[in-house]
Design a protein around this motif. Structure first.
Motif, PDB file in Angstrom:
ATOM      1  N   LEU A  14       0.826  -1.205   0.000  1.00  0.00           N
ATOM      2  CA  LEU A  14       0.000   0.000   0.000  1.00  0.00           C
ATOM      3  C   LEU A  14       0.862   1.259   0.000  1.00  0.00           C
ATOM      4  O   LEU A  14       0.491   2.275  -0.601  1.00  0.00           O
ATOM      5  N   CYS A  15       2.008   1.209   0.667  1.00  0.00           N
ATOM      6  CA  CYS A  15       2.935   2.342   0.661  1.00  0.00           C
ATOM      7  C   CYS A  15       3.441   2.621  -0.754  1.00  0.00           C
ATOM      8  O   CYS A  15       3.541   3.779  -1.170  1.00  0.00           O
ATOM      9  N   LEU A  16       3.745   1.561  -1.496  1.00  0.00           N
ATOM     10  CA  LEU A  16       4.179   1.734  -2.884  1.00  0.00           C
ATOM     11  C   LEU A  16       3.065   2.355  -3.724  1.00  0.00           C
ATOM     12  O   LEU A  16       3.310   3.229  -4.569  1.00  0.00           O
ATOM     13  N   ALA A  17       1.834   1.895  -3.484  1.00  0.00           N
ATOM     14  CA  ALA A  17       0.690   2.468  -4.210  1.00  0.00           C
ATOM     15  C   ALA A  17       0.517   3.944  -3.862  1.00  0.00           C
ATOM     16  O   ALA A  17       0.253   4.778  -4.737  1.00  0.00           O
ATOM     17  N   ALA A  18       0.673   4.274  -2.563  1.00  0.00           N
ATOM     18  CA  ALA A  18       0.550   5.666  -2.128  1.00  0.00           C
ATOM     19  C   ALA A  18       1.612   6.540  -2.766  1.00  0.00           C
ATOM     20  O   ALA A  18       1.344   7.677  -3.185  1.00  0.00           O
ATOM     21  N   GLN A  78      -9.186  16.464  -9.128  1.00  0.00           N
ATOM     22  CA  GLN A  78      -9.399  16.512  -7.684  1.00  0.00           C
ATOM     23  C   GLN A  78      -9.859  15.171  -7.125  1.00  0.00           C
ATOM     24  O   GLN A  78      -9.601  14.865  -5.958  1.00  0.00           O
ATOM     25  N   ALA A  79     -10.539  14.368  -7.947  1.00  0.00           N
ATOM     26  CA  ALA A  79     -10.940  13.029  -7.502  1.00  0.00           C
ATOM     27  C   ALA A  79      -9.710  12.152  -7.287  1.00  0.00           C
ATOM     28  O   ALA A  79      -9.625  11.387  -6.314  1.00  0.00           O
ATOM     29  N   TYR A  80      -8.749  12.266  -8.170  1.00  0.00           N
ATOM     30  CA  TYR A  80      -7.488  11.529  -8.033  1.00  0.00           C
ATOM     31  C   TYR A  80      -6.746  12.001  -6.791  1.00  0.00           C
ATOM     32  O   TYR A  80      -6.173  11.199  -6.049  1.00  0.00           O
ATOM     33  N   LEU A  81      -6.772  13.308  -6.557  1.00  0.00           N
ATOM     34  CA  LEU A  81      -6.169  13.868  -5.350  1.00  0.00           C
ATOM     35  C   LEU A  81      -6.808  13.283  -4.102  1.00  0.00           C
ATOM     36  O   LEU A  81      -6.126  12.986  -3.114  1.00  0.00           O
ATOM     37  N   GLY A  82      -8.140  13.099  -4.144  1.00  0.00           N
ATOM     38  CA  GLY A  82      -8.847  12.542  -3.003  1.00  0.00           C
ATOM     39  C   GLY A  82      -8.380  11.141  -2.666  1.00  0.00           C
ATOM     40  O   GLY A  82      -8.263  10.766  -1.488  1.00  0.00           O
ATOM     41  N   VAL A  83      -8.088  10.348  -3.704  1.00  0.00           N
ATOM     42  CA  VAL A  83      -7.558   9.007  -3.463  1.00  0.00           C
ATOM     43  C   VAL A  83      -6.157   9.108  -2.869  1.00  0.00           C
ATOM     44  O   VAL A  83      -5.825   8.426  -1.888  1.00  0.00           O
ATOM     45  N   ALA A  84      -5.325   9.984  -3.445  1.00  0.00           N
ATOM     46  CA  ALA A  84      -3.955  10.141  -2.955  1.00  0.00           C
ATOM     47  C   ALA A  84      -3.931  10.658  -1.522  1.00  0.00           C
ATOM     48  O   ALA A  84      -3.190  10.147  -0.671  1.00  0.00           O
ATOM     49  N   PHE A  85      -4.754  11.671  -1.218  1.00  0.00           N
ATOM     50  CA  PHE A  85      -4.776  12.261   0.116  1.00  0.00           C
ATOM     51  C   PHE A  85      -5.450  11.346   1.140  1.00  0.00           C
ATOM     52  O   PHE A  85      -5.243  11.511   2.340  1.00  0.00           O
ATOM     53  N   GLY A  86      -6.270  10.417   0.666  1.00  0.00           N
ATOM     54  CA  GLY A  86      -6.975   9.542   1.602  1.00  0.00           C
ATOM     55  C   GLY A  86      -6.385   8.159   1.710  1.00  0.00           C
ATOM     56  O   GLY A  86      -6.927   7.310   2.427  1.00  0.00           O
ATOM     57  N   PHE A  87      -5.257   7.916   1.035  1.00  0.00           N
ATOM     58  CA  PHE A  87      -4.735   6.557   1.013  1.00  0.00           C
ATOM     59  C   PHE A  87      -4.162   6.127   2.363  1.00  0.00           C
ATOM     60  O   PHE A  87      -3.877   4.948   2.583  1.00  0.00           O
ATOM     61  N   GLY A  88      -4.010   7.075   3.255  1.00  0.00           N
ATOM     62  CA  GLY A  88      -3.644   6.720   4.624  1.00  0.00           C
ATOM     63  C   GLY A  88      -4.729   5.902   5.307  1.00  0.00           C
ATOM     64  O   GLY A  88      -4.457   5.209   6.301  1.00  0.00           O
ATOM     65  N   ILE A  89      -5.951   5.950   4.792  1.00  0.00           N
ATOM     66  CA  ILE A  89      -7.068   5.204   5.385  1.00  0.00           C
ATOM     67  C   ILE A  89      -6.862   3.696   5.234  1.00  0.00           C
ATOM     68  O   ILE A  89      -6.817   2.981   6.249  1.00  0.00           O
ATOM     69  N   PRO A  90      -6.753   3.155   4.003  1.00  0.00           N
ATOM     70  CA  PRO A  90      -6.495   1.710   3.911  1.00  0.00           C
ATOM     71  C   PRO A  90      -5.171   1.313   4.548  1.00  0.00           C
ATOM     72  O   PRO A  90      -5.038   0.205   5.089  1.00  0.00           O
ATOM     73  N   MET A  91      -4.177   2.205   4.515  1.00  0.00           N
ATOM     74  CA  MET A  91      -2.908   1.907   5.168  1.00  0.00           C
ATOM     75  C   MET A  91      -3.083   1.781   6.677  1.00  0.00           C
ATOM     76  O   MET A  91      -2.471   0.915   7.317  1.00  0.00           O
TER      77      MET A  91
END
Length: 298
Positions: free
Chosen positions: A124-128, A146-159
């Protein structure tokens, strides 16, 4: 000796500005959804070592994201009033320096998560990292980057779920989707500031895509984000304090409507910066609800 010390401080100040450490609102917008994930995945009792690793990691990755963003936009930023004085755009930091700074920040973030010893988290870190590095380029071809940004900024959630549970349940992905809607809302407000310049230089943003429906789209995204978070909280049995936090967040979103409805750039930027309190309200409701439940049950 004194002259070299002065030059060192000047370089450090330029690197700080390149990483946007002088503008912590971006760190907080990345941190709040990460804290949502940490508290919900642990039902209010997160491992404090994990919390500190994620907090420090958030600072490092947001800083790295700013550096790679300025590298990608170095030929555009000089033509935008708000960004023309950034260190890379102004030529005060070289491309080589910026690349080395990005690699150092990423390296520090990688070392930081090693104590958690999780292959799932490593993946997941590599994906982030891939999301953070590729986001700046999405403004060339995505209608709503901005939708892509939302995934990038929120990827700490699954991590966060992976770090504490060793798996990423559906709940984590729904929470990530909520963050995507929130990011579209606040970053559209941000994009409304630069709309005229972005049209001139050919960058795509949600503010341009939504056109005259930009304000309505922002408010709809706020509503969808809060609705998803409410459903997740209901599934976990959270109570009145949690929902009170969502009500406060909804009131903040309503205040943002009063700021952006006339599309004044200064007020749109104020609304963007104010989103820190939206994220904080949601987190406060979660954390206090778990805390009060723990106290009441002894």
């Amino acid at each position: 000796m004194q002259l070299s010390g002065l030059r060192l401080r000047e370089r450090a100040d330029l690197y700080e500005r390149l990483m946007r450490l002088d503008k912590p609102v971006g760190i907080l917008l990345l941190l709040w959804p990460t804290l949502w994930g940490l508290w919900l995945s642990a039902l209010g009792r997160p491992d404090w070592l994990v919390v500190w690793i994620f907090v420090i990691g958030t600072v490092l990755m947001r800083s790295a994201g700013c550096v790679i963003n300025d590298l990608a936009d170095r030929n555009f930023d000089p033509h935008v009033a708000r960004t023309r004085d950034r260190p890379l755009a102004a030529g005060r930091v070289s491309v080589r320096e910026a690349r080395w700074l990005f690699l150092v920040l990423v390296g520090c973030a990688v070392v930081l998560v090693l104590p958690l010893r999780s292959w799932l988290l490593a993946g997941l870190c590599l994906a982030a990292l891939g999301l953070a590095a590729s986001y700046p380029f999405t403004k060339r071809f995505l209608a709503i980057p901005q939708a892509y940004l939302g995934v990038a900024f929120g990827f700490g959630i699954p991590m966060a779920y992976a770090a504490q549970l060793g798996q990423v349940p559906a709940e984590a992905w729904w929470l990530l989707l909520a963050n995507v809607f929130w990011a579209i809302a606040y970053d559209t407000e941000y994009a409304m500031v630069d709309r005229v310049d972005d049209v001139k230089i050919g960058i795509r943003t949600s503010a341009i895509t939504f056109g005259r429906f930009d304000v309505a789209a922002v408010m709809l995204c706020y509503a969808l984000a809060l609705a998803l978070i409410a459903v997740i909280g209901h599934g976990l049995g959270l109570g009145a304090v949690f929902y009170a936090g969502l009500v406060v967040a909804a009131a903040i979103a309503g205040h943002h409507f009063t700021l952006i409805r006339d599309r004044d750039p200064a007020n749109c930027f104020r609304a963007f910066r104010h989103n820190n309190w939206f994220g904080a309200s949601v987190f406060a409701g979660m954390a206090l609800d778990f805390l009060l439940r723990r106290v009441s049950t002894g």
